[in-house]
Design a protein around this motif. Structure first.
Motif, PDB file in Angstrom:
ATOM      1  N   ARG A  61      14.710 -10.926   3.020  1.00  0.00           N
ATOM      2  CA  ARG A  61      14.860 -12.369   3.182  1.00  0.00           C
ATOM      3  C   ARG A  61      13.636 -13.044   2.584  1.00  0.00           C
ATOM      4  O   ARG A  61      12.507 -12.841   3.052  1.00  0.00           O
ATOM      5  N   ASN A  62      13.835 -13.822   1.513  1.00  0.00           N
ATOM      6  CA  ASN A  62      12.765 -14.608   0.916  1.00  0.00           C
ATOM      7  C   ASN A  62      12.782 -15.996   1.527  1.00  0.00           C
ATOM      8  O   ASN A  62      13.771 -16.731   1.399  1.00  0.00           O
ATOM      9  N   PHE A  63      11.703 -16.401   2.180  1.00  0.00           N
ATOM     10  CA  PHE A  63      11.652 -17.687   2.855  1.00  0.00           C
ATOM     11  C   PHE A  63      11.171 -18.803   1.929  1.00  0.00           C
ATOM     12  O   PHE A  63      11.534 -19.962   2.094  1.00  0.00           O
ATOM     13  N   ASN A  64      10.326 -18.473   0.977  1.00  0.00           N
ATOM     14  CA  ASN A  64       9.870 -19.415  -0.044  1.00  0.00           C
ATOM     15  C   ASN A  64       9.347 -18.592  -1.212  1.00  0.00           C
ATOM     16  O   ASN A  64       9.585 -17.384  -1.275  1.00  0.00           O
ATOM     17  N   GLN A  65       8.636 -19.234  -2.150  1.00  0.00           N
ATOM     18  CA  GLN A  65       8.190 -18.522  -3.337  1.00  0.00           C
ATOM     19  C   GLN A  65       7.063 -17.543  -3.070  1.00  0.00           C
ATOM     20  O   GLN A  65       6.709 -16.748  -3.938  1.00  0.00           O
ATOM     21  N   TYR A  66       6.496 -17.564  -1.868  1.00  0.00           N
ATOM     22  CA  TYR A  66       5.367 -16.698  -1.542  1.00  0.00           C
ATOM     23  C   TYR A  66       5.674 -15.626  -0.491  1.00  0.00           C
ATOM     24  O   TYR A  66       5.097 -14.543  -0.534  1.00  0.00           O
ATOM     25  N   LEU A  67       6.563 -15.909   0.440  1.00  0.00           N
ATOM     26  CA  LEU A  67       6.708 -15.060   1.627  1.00  0.00           C
ATOM     27  C   LEU A  67       8.118 -14.509   1.775  1.00  0.00           C
ATOM     28  O   LEU A  67       9.102 -15.235   1.620  1.00  0.00           O
ATOM     29  N   GLY A  68       8.204 -13.218   2.076  1.00  0.00           N
ATOM     30  CA  GLY A  68       9.484 -12.579   2.355  1.00  0.00           C
ATOM     31  C   GLY A  68       9.307 -11.441   3.343  1.00  0.00           C
ATOM     32  O   GLY A  68       8.213 -10.884   3.489  1.00  0.00           O
ATOM     33  N   VAL A  69      10.387 -11.105   4.036  1.00  0.00           N
ATOM     34  CA  VAL A  69      10.394  -9.979   4.972  1.00  0.00           C
ATOM     35  C   VAL A  69      11.554  -9.063   4.609  1.00  0.00           C
ATOM     36  O   VAL A  69      12.669  -9.539   4.360  1.00  0.00           O
ATOM     37  N   ARG A  70      11.303  -7.770   4.558  1.00  0.00           N
ATOM     38  CA  ARG A  70      12.363  -6.830   4.193  1.00  0.00           C
ATOM     39  C   ARG A  70      12.471  -5.673   5.185  1.00  0.00           C
ATOM     40  O   ARG A  70      11.475  -5.256   5.799  1.00  0.00           O
ATOM     41  N   LEU A  71      13.682  -5.184   5.323  1.00  0.00           N
ATOM     42  CA  LEU A  71      13.958  -3.947   6.043  1.00  0.00           C
ATOM     43  C   LEU A  71      14.077  -2.864   4.995  1.00  0.00           C
ATOM     44  O   LEU A  71      14.927  -2.946   4.098  1.00  0.00           O
ATOM     45  N   ASN A  72      13.232  -1.844   5.099  1.00  0.00           N
ATOM     46  CA  ASN A  72      13.016  -0.894   4.009  1.00  0.00           C
ATOM     47  C   ASN A  72      13.288   0.529   4.485  1.00  0.00           C
ATOM     48  O   ASN A  72      12.766   0.966   5.520  1.00  0.00           O
ATOM     49  N   TYR A  73      14.099   1.274   3.716  1.00  0.00           N
ATOM     50  CA  TYR A  73      14.277   2.714   3.977  1.00  0.00           C
ATOM     51  C   TYR A  73      13.792   3.487   2.767  1.00  0.00           C
ATOM     52  O   TYR A  73      14.169   3.183   1.621  1.00  0.00           O
ATOM     53  N   THR A  74      12.956   4.505   2.991  1.00  0.00           N
ATOM     54  CA  THR A  74      12.448   5.349   1.915  1.00  0.00           C
ATOM     55  C   THR A  74      12.528   6.815   2.316  1.00  0.00           C
ATOM     56  O   THR A  74      12.176   7.186   3.438  1.00  0.00           O
ATOM     57  N   TYR A  75      13.008   7.632   1.376  1.00  0.00           N
ATOM     58  CA  TYR A  75      13.044   9.092   1.551  1.00  0.00           C
ATOM     59  C   TYR A  75      12.095   9.712   0.529  1.00  0.00           C
ATOM     60  O   TYR A  75      12.037   9.291  -0.629  1.00  0.00           O
ATOM     61  N   GLY A  76      11.345  10.715   0.965  1.00  0.00           N
ATOM     62  CA  GLY A  76      10.450  11.395   0.041  1.00  0.00           C
ATOM     63  C   GLY A  76      10.280  12.862   0.388  1.00  0.00           C
ATOM     64  O   GLY A  76      10.635  13.316   1.481  1.00  0.00           O
ATOM     65  N   GLN A  77       9.746  13.604  -0.549  1.00  0.00           N
ATOM     66  CA  GLN A  77       9.401  15.011  -0.354  1.00  0.00           C
ATOM     67  C   GLN A  77       7.946  15.202  -0.754  1.00  0.00           C
ATOM     68  O   GLN A  77       7.527  14.754  -1.826  1.00  0.00           O
ATOM     69  N   ILE A  78       7.152  15.860   0.110  1.00  0.00           N
ATOM     70  CA  ILE A  78       5.766  16.162  -0.214  1.00  0.00           C
ATOM     71  C   ILE A  78       5.469  17.617   0.106  1.00  0.00           C
ATOM     72  O   ILE A  78       6.166  18.245   0.926  1.00  0.00           O
ATOM     73  N   GLN A  79       4.434  18.138  -0.522  1.00  0.00           N
ATOM     74  CA  GLN A  79       4.007  19.507  -0.256  1.00  0.00           C
ATOM     75  C   GLN A  79       2.555  19.676  -0.683  1.00  0.00           C
ATOM     76  O   GLN A  79       2.009  18.853  -1.413  1.00  0.00           O
ATOM     77  N   ALA A  80       1.944  20.752  -0.219  1.00  0.00           N
ATOM     78  CA  ALA A  80       0.595  21.110  -0.645  1.00  0.00           C
ATOM     79  C   ALA A  80       0.387  22.599  -0.391  1.00  0.00           C
ATOM     80  O   ALA A  80       0.935  23.159   0.568  1.00  0.00           O
ATOM     81  N   LYS A  81      -0.413  23.227  -1.264  1.00  0.00           N
ATOM     82  CA  LYS A  81      -0.712  24.654  -1.150  1.00  0.00           C
ATOM     83  C   LYS A  81      -2.198  24.877  -1.375  1.00  0.00           C
ATOM     84  O   LYS A  81      -2.729  24.479  -2.416  1.00  0.00           O
ATOM     85  N   ASP A  82      -2.841  25.518  -0.411  1.00  0.00           N
ATOM     86  CA  ASP A  82      -4.245  25.891  -0.601  1.00  0.00           C
ATOM     87  C   ASP A  82      -4.433  26.799  -1.806  1.00  0.00           C
ATOM     88  O   ASP A  82      -5.472  26.754  -2.471  1.00  0.00           O
ATOM     89  N   SER A  83      -3.440  27.624  -2.103  1.00  0.00           N
ATOM     90  CA  SER A  83      -3.560  28.590  -3.197  1.00  0.00           C
ATOM     91  C   SER A  83      -3.712  27.902  -4.555  1.00  0.00           C
ATOM     92  O   SER A  83      -4.168  28.529  -5.517  1.00  0.00           O
ATOM     93  N   GLU A  84      -3.344  26.613  -4.644  1.00  0.00           N
ATOM     94  CA  GLU A  84      -3.456  25.873  -5.897  1.00  0.00           C
ATOM     95  C   GLU A  84      -4.670  24.950  -5.915  1.00  0.00           C
ATOM     96  O   GLU A  84      -4.833  24.158  -6.842  1.00  0.00           O
ATOM     97  N   SER A  85      -5.528  25.038  -4.901  1.00  0.00           N
ATOM     98  CA  SER A  85      -6.688  24.160  -4.794  1.00  0.00           C
ATOM     99  C   SER A  85      -7.815  24.594  -5.727  1.00  0.00           C
ATOM    100  O   SER A  85      -7.959  25.772  -6.065  1.00  0.00           O
ATOM    101  N   ASN A  86      -8.648  23.633  -6.130  1.00  0.00           N
ATOM    102  CA  ASN A  86      -9.858  23.943  -6.897  1.00  0.00           C
ATOM    103  C   ASN A  86     -10.999  24.398  -5.998  1.00  0.00           C
ATOM    104  O   ASN A  86     -12.038  24.836  -6.495  1.00  0.00           O
ATOM    105  N   ASN A  87     -10.807  24.278  -4.689  1.00  0.00           N
ATOM    106  CA  ASN A  87     -11.834  24.637  -3.721  1.00  0.00           C
ATOM    107  C   ASN A  87     -11.632  26.092  -3.274  1.00  0.00           C
ATOM    108  O   ASN A  87     -10.568  26.450  -2.751  1.00  0.00           O
TER     109      ASN A  87
END
Length: 265
Positions: A61-87
């Motif tokens: 919902r855009n209320f004017n040229q500056y302000l809006g409120v949205r209902l947002n759904y996001t799906y993601g996939q993340i991972q990490a492996k110590d075996s691939e670290s530079n440390n």
């Protein structure tokens, strides 16, 4: 859910509802896609490391040229492996995880310029956003063809485990361009601070009774998968920060249903 979390969500939606009744506006729908990343016990120093894909949609919902409120759904996939670290110390520790992220949030957008589809004249604007929401995550470990749900195994000896749906605080920046009538394109970078340090299943210390799965030569210590079993009970397993962080970087397209009513300021 604690009382404070519930009150925060109620306050956010109540405030958005009051603003919507106070001003005319227009509705917008959008789709986005891009990458997902994470900072935490297995990635302590790179705030822009992308490890998976993301996609989402929103109603706004855009209320004017500056302000809006949205209902947002996001799906993601993340991972990490110590075996691939530079440390080298991380490689010796040898922890790893992957998880999906399902986030539902209410966001407030603030445009810097007098944006056209909010009643203004500018076709382009940078914007900021913040809000609150919930994220569900399920850290997993794959070994020898099997997938193990780490959040169910108490790999750090937690007596009560930990919640895999928590309050999260999104914040970020974006750029928006109205390229044709009611159609716009945008790109945004958003970080999230969830109220947990277990997105990666790592937070505290090595347990007295480690979690071991598998049989015979295929046995693996999920609490301490290091080749030399370096995880002595009571020593630090993760870093000392109290929260993990995840991020979504996206490009998208939106369509705005422009109201014929005039804005009042």
């Amino acid at each position: 859910m604690t009382l404070n979390k519930l009150l925060l969500i109620i306050f956010l939606f109540t405030t958005a509802g009051r603003v919507a009744h106070a001003q005319e506006g227009n509705w917008e729908i959008g789709l986005m896609g891009g990458g997902a990343g994470y900072m935490g016990d297995l990635n302590q120093n790179n705030p822009l490391q992308i490890s998976g894909l993301s996609g989402g949609l929103y109603v706004k919902r855009n209320f004017n040229q500056y302000l809006g409120v949205r209902l947002n759904y996001t799906y993601g996939q993340i991972q990490a492996k110590d075996s691939e670290s530079n440390n080298a110390q991380f490689r010796d520790r040898n922890l790893s995880f992957n998880t999906s992220l399902n986030e539902l949030s209410a966001l407030v957008d603030f445009n810097f310029f007098n944006f056209k589809l909010g009643g203004g004249t500018r076709q382009f604007t940078p914007y900021l956003f913040t809000g609150a929401g919930f994220v569900a995550f399920k850290p997993k470990f794959k070994y020898d063809g099997e997938t193990y749900r780490l959040d169910r195994l108490a790999t750090e000896g937690q007596d009560e485990g930990y919640q895999n749906m928590v309050l999260t605080i999104p914040y970020g920046v974006g750029l928006r361009y109205n390229y044709k009538d009611t159609w716009s394109v945008f790109t945004e970078l958003g970080y999230r601070t969830p109220l947990t340090d277990y997105i990666d299943d790592v937070s505290g210390r090595y347990p007295v009774n480690p979690v071991i799965v598998g049989n015979g030569q295929n046995r693996v210590n999920l609490s301490d998968p290091s080749p030399n079993q370096i995880g002595f009970a009571g020593t630090q397993r993760g870093d000392f920060r109290k929260r993990d962080t995840y991020l979504f970087v996206s490009v998208g397209i939106s369509f705005t249903f422009v109201s014929s009513k005039c804005y009042s300021f």
